[in-house]
Design an enzyme around this catalytic site. Structure first.
Site, PDB file in Angstrom:
ATOM      1  N   SER A  58     -38.266  60.053  54.598  1.00 16.60           N
ATOM      2  CA  SER A  58     -36.878  60.611  54.772  1.00 16.60           C
ATOM      3  C   SER A  58     -35.793  60.021  54.112  1.00 16.60           C
ATOM      4  O   SER A  58     -34.765  60.577  54.250  1.00 16.60           O
ATOM      5  CB  SER A  58     -36.781  60.398  56.408  1.00 16.60           C
ATOM      6  N   HIS A 284     -30.098  56.466  58.927  1.00 18.20           N
ATOM      7  CA  HIS A 284     -30.420  57.103  57.742  1.00 18.20           C
ATOM      8  C   HIS A 284     -29.131  57.304  57.008  1.00 18.20           C
ATOM      9  O   HIS A 284     -28.173  57.597  57.490  1.00 18.20           O
ATOM     10  CB  HIS A 284     -31.276  58.721  57.719  1.00 18.20           C
TER      11      HIS A 284
END
Length: 307
Positions: A58, A284
């Site tokens: 990811s 993230h």
């Protein structure tokens, strides 16, 4: 659509494994562009262009960063690979996928998502890969840390949980992942013998000075920030070591992103909190973070090699 996105973040979904942390706190993110299938996204090739294949998890696929072009893998057309490819007019085959582990390089991650290494061939010129975070269960670790915070918000309950017995479970997990990364690199070289292989490390997630920012949006105990920082550095060091021994180049994305961790305010923050304010998955990189990672890759490619 928001409900569909959230369901992808639940532990039952393999593609959402890296995104479990903070799922319930997600605000509406980037709109998903029609994905069709889980096939690789590509940049049209022209004669003599570099054949570039992007692999990874990811942090490479950039979930929820606009614009999402693959709903299965939560892949953005503004992830670092896409930015690098556009800057070099390269032909990109992007098979990065949220939740990927080293095992998913050689086996199907989920229905409709082939093994990532299947994208390689003898004509591949350049390969980038970011992998390892899911192998050590880092998102699960963060979830555990968040759950433990309320019992000791000024202490280090997470470190005590994972390393209190004297054996640091995360350090051991990093060590156990090293041979898996080495095996992946060998497989890449075997399938793409002429390719330049680049291992891209993880950006700075936590304050490099170890000073925490415990809050509702960053539910980590003050004493755990420095420990989590050190675990990430151990992971990056392992990746650098495996790259060096495995005939690959390592790109340090940590140093260029110091000072833009999840504790910084919006606008300075390149890593989102557990409740993102800018479109991105929890903990993230946002679009600026992916751009910074791309910058580090581009600088490394410019310094070394023929491509």
């Amino acid at each position: 659509m928001e409900g569909q996105i959230l369901r992808r973040f639940l532990p039952a979904s393999r593609a959402g494994r890296a995104l479990t942390v903070g799922a319930a706190l997600l605000s509406a993110g980037a709109a998903l562009a029609p994905a069709g299938s889980a096939a690789a996204s590509t940049v049209p090739a022209s004669r003599h262009t570099v054949d570039y294949v992007a692999l990874g998890d990811s942090y490479a696929s950039a979930p929820l960063v606009p614009t999402q072009v693959d709903a299965t893998c939560l892949r953005s057309d503004s992830n670092y690979a896409s930015l690098v490819a556009r800057s070099r007019s390269a032909s990109l085959t992007d098979v990065t996928c949220s939740g990927a582990t080293t095992a998913d390089m050689t086996a199907s991650q989920t229905e409709g998502v082939p093994a990532q290494l299947d994208a390689l061939n003898r004509g591949t010129d350049l390969v980038t890969i970011t992998i390892g975070g899911n192998d050590i269960g880092f998102s699960t670790v963060l979830g555990t840390c968040a759950q433990l915070t309320s019992a000791d918000p000024t202490g280090s309950p997470c470190r005590t949980h994972f390393a209190g017995s004297g054996d640091d479970q995360i350090t051991q997990a990093v060590a156990d992942t090293g041979p898996k990364v080495a095996k992946v690199l060998r497989s890449i070289h075997r399938r793409a013998p002429h390719a330049r292989v680049v291992v891209v490390g993880y950006p700075d997630l936590f304050p490099d000075d170890g000073v925490g920012c415990t809050s509702k949006t960053v539910p980590l105990a003050m004493g755990d920030f420095a420990w989590l920082r050190d675990k990430e550095k151990e992971l990056n060091s392992m990746l650098a070591r495996q790259a060096r021994h495995g005939g690959a180049q390592y790109v340090n994305t940590y140093t260029p992103t110091v000072g833009h961790d999840l504790c910084k305010p919006t606008g300075e923050r390149w890593i989102e909190t557990f409740a993102p304010e800018t479109p991105a998955a929890p903990v993230h990189p946002n679009a600026t973070g992916e751009s910074a990672m791309a910058g580090a890759v581009k600088a490394a490619l410019a310094r070394h090699g023929r491509h």
